[in-house]
Design a protein around this motif. Structure first.
Motif, PDB file in Angstrom:
ATOM      1  N   ASP A  68      23.512  46.667  54.425  1.00 51.97           N
ATOM      2  CA  ASP A  68      22.965  46.403  53.092  1.00 51.97           C
ATOM      3  C   ASP A  68      23.055  44.920  52.739  1.00 51.97           C
ATOM      4  O   ASP A  68      22.120  44.344  52.173  1.00 51.97           O
ATOM      5  CB  ASP A  68      23.616  47.283  52.029  1.00 51.97           C
ATOM      6  CG  ASP A  68      25.136  47.088  51.920  1.00 51.97           C
ATOM      7  OD1 ASP A  68      25.696  46.262  52.654  1.00 51.97           O
ATOM      8  OD2 ASP A  68      25.761  47.812  51.100  1.00 51.97           O
ATOM      9  N   GLY A  69      24.164  44.287  53.115  1.00 51.77           N
ATOM     10  CA  GLY A  69      24.276  42.855  52.872  1.00 51.77           C
ATOM     11  C   GLY A  69      23.279  42.057  53.693  1.00 51.77           C
ATOM     12  O   GLY A  69      22.727  41.052  53.227  1.00 51.77           O
ATOM     13  N   ALA A  70      23.046  42.504  54.927  1.00 50.85           N
ATOM     14  CA  ALA A  70      22.073  41.815  55.785  1.00 50.85           C
ATOM     15  C   ALA A  70      20.665  41.926  55.220  1.00 50.85           C
ATOM     16  O   ALA A  70      19.885  40.963  55.260  1.00 50.85           O
ATOM     17  CB  ALA A  70      22.134  42.396  57.198  1.00 50.85           C
ATOM     18  N   VAL A  71      20.329  43.094  54.686  1.00 49.67           N
ATOM     19  CA  VAL A  71      19.012  43.276  54.059  1.00 49.67           C
ATOM     20  C   VAL A  71      18.901  42.390  52.825  1.00 49.67           C
ATOM     21  O   VAL A  71      17.858  41.767  52.583  1.00 49.67           O
ATOM     22  CB  VAL A  71      18.786  44.758  53.687  1.00 49.67           C
ATOM     23  CG1 VAL A  71      17.504  44.917  52.876  1.00 49.67           C
ATOM     24  CG2 VAL A  71      18.717  45.611  54.950  1.00 49.67           C
ATOM     25  N   LYS A  77      19.572  38.493  47.068  1.00 51.07           N
ATOM     26  CA  LYS A  77      20.800  39.129  46.596  1.00 51.07           C
ATOM     27  C   LYS A  77      20.772  39.242  45.079  1.00 51.07           C
ATOM     28  O   LYS A  77      20.243  38.368  44.394  1.00 51.07           O
ATOM     29  CB  LYS A  77      22.025  38.336  47.048  1.00 51.07           C
ATOM     30  CG  LYS A  77      22.205  38.276  48.557  1.00 51.07           C
ATOM     31  CD  LYS A  77      23.567  37.695  48.925  1.00 51.07           C
ATOM     32  CE  LYS A  77      23.671  36.253  48.499  1.00 51.07           C
ATOM     33  NZ  LYS A  77      24.976  35.656  48.924  1.00 51.07           N
ATOM     34  N   THR A  78      21.342  40.331  44.573  1.00 48.84           N
ATOM     35  CA  THR A  78      21.455  40.510  43.131  1.00 48.84           C
ATOM     36  C   THR A  78      22.902  40.828  42.772  1.00 48.84           C
ATOM     37  O   THR A  78      23.658  41.354  43.590  1.00 48.84           O
ATOM     38  CB  THR A  78      20.560  41.659  42.627  1.00 48.84           C
ATOM     39  OG1 THR A  78      21.046  42.916  43.142  1.00 48.84           O
ATOM     40  CG2 THR A  78      19.115  41.455  43.072  1.00 48.84           C
ATOM     41  N   GLN A 145      29.062  36.229  53.496  1.00 50.52           N
ATOM     42  CA  GLN A 145      28.528  35.922  52.173  1.00 50.52           C
ATOM     43  C   GLN A 145      28.620  37.166  51.303  1.00 50.52           C
ATOM     44  O   GLN A 145      28.023  38.193  51.593  1.00 50.52           O
ATOM     45  CB  GLN A 145      27.077  35.438  52.281  1.00 50.52           C
ATOM     46  CG  GLN A 145      26.920  34.136  53.049  1.00 50.52           C
ATOM     47  CD  GLN A 145      25.473  33.695  53.137  1.00 50.52           C
ATOM     48  OE1 GLN A 145      24.583  34.312  52.582  1.00 50.52           O
ATOM     49  NE2 GLN A 145      25.241  32.612  53.864  1.00 50.52           N
ATOM     50  N   LYS A 146      29.367  37.062  50.206  1.00 51.22           N
ATOM     51  CA  LYS A 146      29.615  38.195  49.337  1.00 51.22           C
ATOM     52  C   LYS A 146      29.213  37.858  47.906  1.00 51.22           C
ATOM     53  O   LYS A 146      29.098  36.698  47.523  1.00 51.22           O
ATOM     54  CB  LYS A 146      31.099  38.588  49.358  1.00 51.22           C
ATOM     55  CG  LYS A 146      31.638  38.941  50.750  1.00 51.22           C
ATOM     56  CD  LYS A 146      31.077  40.243  51.272  1.00 51.22           C
ATOM     57  CE  LYS A 146      31.726  40.647  52.590  1.00 51.22           C
ATOM     58  NZ  LYS A 146      31.197  41.926  53.111  1.00 51.22           N
ATOM     59  N   SER A 147      29.039  38.916  47.108  1.00 53.03           N
ATOM     60  CA  SER A 147      28.686  38.723  45.706  1.00 53.03           C
ATOM     61  C   SER A 147      29.902  38.458  44.835  1.00 53.03           C
ATOM     62  O   SER A 147      29.755  38.095  43.666  1.00 53.03           O
ATOM     63  CB  SER A 147      27.943  39.955  45.176  1.00 53.03           C
ATOM     64  OG  SER A 147      26.714  40.117  45.848  1.00 53.03           O
ATOM     65  N   LEU A 148      31.102  38.673  45.354  1.00 52.89           N
ATOM     66  CA  LEU A 148      32.322  38.352  44.634  1.00 52.89           C
ATOM     67  C   LEU A 148      33.342  37.818  45.626  1.00 52.89           C
ATOM     68  O   LEU A 148      33.173  37.941  46.831  1.00 52.89           O
ATOM     69  CB  LEU A 148      32.873  39.570  43.904  1.00 52.89           C
ATOM     70  CG  LEU A 148      33.499  40.707  44.700  1.00 52.89           C
ATOM     71  CD1 LEU A 148      34.309  41.613  43.765  1.00 52.89           C
ATOM     72  CD2 LEU A 148      32.453  41.543  45.422  1.00 52.89           C
ATOM     73  N   TYR A 149      34.389  37.229  45.082  1.00 54.84           N
ATOM     74  CA  TYR A 149      35.392  36.590  45.923  1.00 54.84           C
ATOM     75  C   TYR A 149      36.185  37.645  46.687  1.00 54.84           C
ATOM     76  O   TYR A 149      36.737  38.570  46.100  1.00 54.84           O
ATOM     77  CB  TYR A 149      36.329  35.751  45.063  1.00 54.84           C
ATOM     78  CG  TYR A 149      37.298  34.904  45.851  1.00 54.84           C
ATOM     79  CD1 TYR A 149      37.011  33.567  46.124  1.00 54.84           C
ATOM     80  CD2 TYR A 149      38.492  35.434  46.326  1.00 54.84           C
ATOM     81  CE1 TYR A 149      37.890  32.771  46.838  1.00 54.84           C
ATOM     82  CE2 TYR A 149      39.384  34.645  47.044  1.00 54.84           C
ATOM     83  CZ  TYR A 149      39.075  33.322  47.303  1.00 54.84           C
ATOM     84  OH  TYR A 149      39.953  32.552  48.011  1.00 54.84           O
ATOM     85  N   TYR A 150      36.251  37.495  48.010  1.00 52.51           N
ATOM     86  CA  TYR A 150      37.015  38.404  48.861  1.00 52.51           C
ATOM     87  C   TYR A 150      38.309  37.715  49.290  1.00 52.51           C
ATOM     88  O   TYR A 150      38.289  36.817  50.125  1.00 52.51           O
ATOM     89  CB  TYR A 150      36.193  38.806  50.097  1.00 52.51           C
ATOM     90  CG  TYR A 150      35.386  40.065  49.912  1.00 52.51           C
ATOM     91  CD1 TYR A 150      34.447  40.155  48.890  1.00 52.51           C
ATOM     92  CD2 TYR A 150      35.554  41.160  50.743  1.00 52.51           C
ATOM     93  CE1 TYR A 150      33.696  41.299  48.705  1.00 52.51           C
ATOM     94  CE2 TYR A 150      34.807  42.321  50.561  1.00 52.51           C
ATOM     95  CZ  TYR A 150      33.880  42.379  49.545  1.00 52.51           C
ATOM     96  OH  TYR A 150      33.148  43.517  49.358  1.00 52.51           O
ATOM     97  N   SER A 151      39.419  38.125  48.687  1.00 54.37           N
ATOM     98  CA  SER A 151      40.709  37.577  49.088  1.00 54.37           C
ATOM     99  C   SER A 151      41.192  38.287  50.341  1.00 54.37           C
ATOM    100  O   SER A 151      41.029  39.509  50.488  1.00 54.37           O
ATOM    101  CB  SER A 151      41.732  37.754  47.962  1.00 54.37           C
ATOM    102  OG  SER A 151      41.827  39.107  47.558  1.00 54.37           O
TER     103      SER A 151
END
Length: 205
Positions: A68-71, A77-78, A145-151
Motif C-alpha cells: 500500500d505504501g508503494a502504491v 500519499k495522503t 517513507q512514512k506518513s508519521l514518525y516511526y521511532s
C-alpha cells in the motif's frame, strides 16, 4: 530493531510492484483494506484451529501492507492513507493473538491477555512519540517513507511478523512465547519512553 534492514531488502521490489498495481488503477487505501481483510481471515482461521492455513493469509496480508505504501509513492500519499494504514496494522496485531486465545481459552487466555496488554502499551508509546516528533519537526526515513514518525525500538514490525509466523508454526507453544514476547514489548515501550524523555525533556527539544 530489524525494520531498517528489512526495508533495504524489500523496498525495491515492493516499489516496482506498487507502480504496476497503481497503473492498473488500484488505490493505496484499497490495498490497505485488502491487506486488513486477509489478516482478519488469518485470525479467524487461527481461532478455528487452522494456524498452518492461516499462515498463508497472514503472509499475504503483510505483503499487502508493504504494497500500500508503494502504491501511494507511485501515485500520491495522503494523510488519511497513513492514518488508515496504522489503524489497520494495530487491528491486525491485536486480532492474531485474539485468534489464539479463542482457539484455546483455557491454555492461552492469561498469556494472551498479557500479550495484548503489552501491545497496547507499546502501541501507545509509539504513537505518543510520533505526536511529539511531529510537533518538534523531527523526521526519519530509517523504516522507509512514512506518513508519521516511526521511532525505532527493541521490537518493531519485522520482529512481530516473525513472532506471528512462529506462533502459527508452533501453536502449542503460544503461552510460553506470548509471555516472552510480551515482556520484550513492555521493555520496548519503557525504552521508548526513556528515549522520549531524553529527546523532548527540554523546552525547545
Amino acid at each position: 530493531m530489524l525494520d531498517s534492514y528489512a526495508r533495504r531488502l524489500i523496498d525495491p521490489p515492493l516499489n516496482r510492484a506498487g507502480q504496476i498495481i497503481a497503473a492498473k488503477g488500484l488505490t493505496a487505501d484499497g490495498v490497505t483494506l485488502i491487506g486488513l481483510g486477509l489478516g482478519l481471515v488469518a485470525a479467524l482461521l487461527i481461532a478455528l484451529g487452522l494456524p498452518a492455513l492461516a499462515l498463508v493469509f497472514l503472509l499475504a496480508s503483510r505483503i499487502a501492507d508493504g504494497l500500500d505504501g508503494a502504491v501511494a509513492r507511485a501515485t500520491h500519499k495522503t494523510d488519511f492513507g497513513g492514518y488508515l494504514d496504522i489503524a489497520a496494522d494495530f487491528l491486525f496485531y491485536g486480532m492474531i493473538p485474539l485468534g489464539f486465545v479463542l482457539a484455546d481459552p483455557s491454555a492461552n487466555g492469561v498469556a494472551g491477555a498479557f500479550l495484548l496488554a503489552s501491545f497496547y502499551f507499546n502501541g501507545t508509546s509509539f504513537l505518543g512519540f510520533a505526536i511529539l516528533a511531529e510537533k518538534h519537526g523531527h523526521v526519519t526515513t530509517a523504516q522507509g517513507q512514512k506518513s508519521l514518525y516511526y521511532s525505532n525500538g527493541l521490537l518493531e514490525g519485522t520482529e512481530t511478523i516473525v513472532f506471528f509466523v512462529i506462533l502459527c508454526l508452533f501453536p502449542a507453544s503460544f503461552a510460553t512465547l506470548a509471555w516472552v514476547f510480551g515482556t520484550l514489548c513492555f521493555a520496548t515501550a519503557a525504552l521508548r519512553i526513556w528515549g522520549a524523555y531524553q529527546t523532548f525533556k527540554g523546552p525547545n527539544s
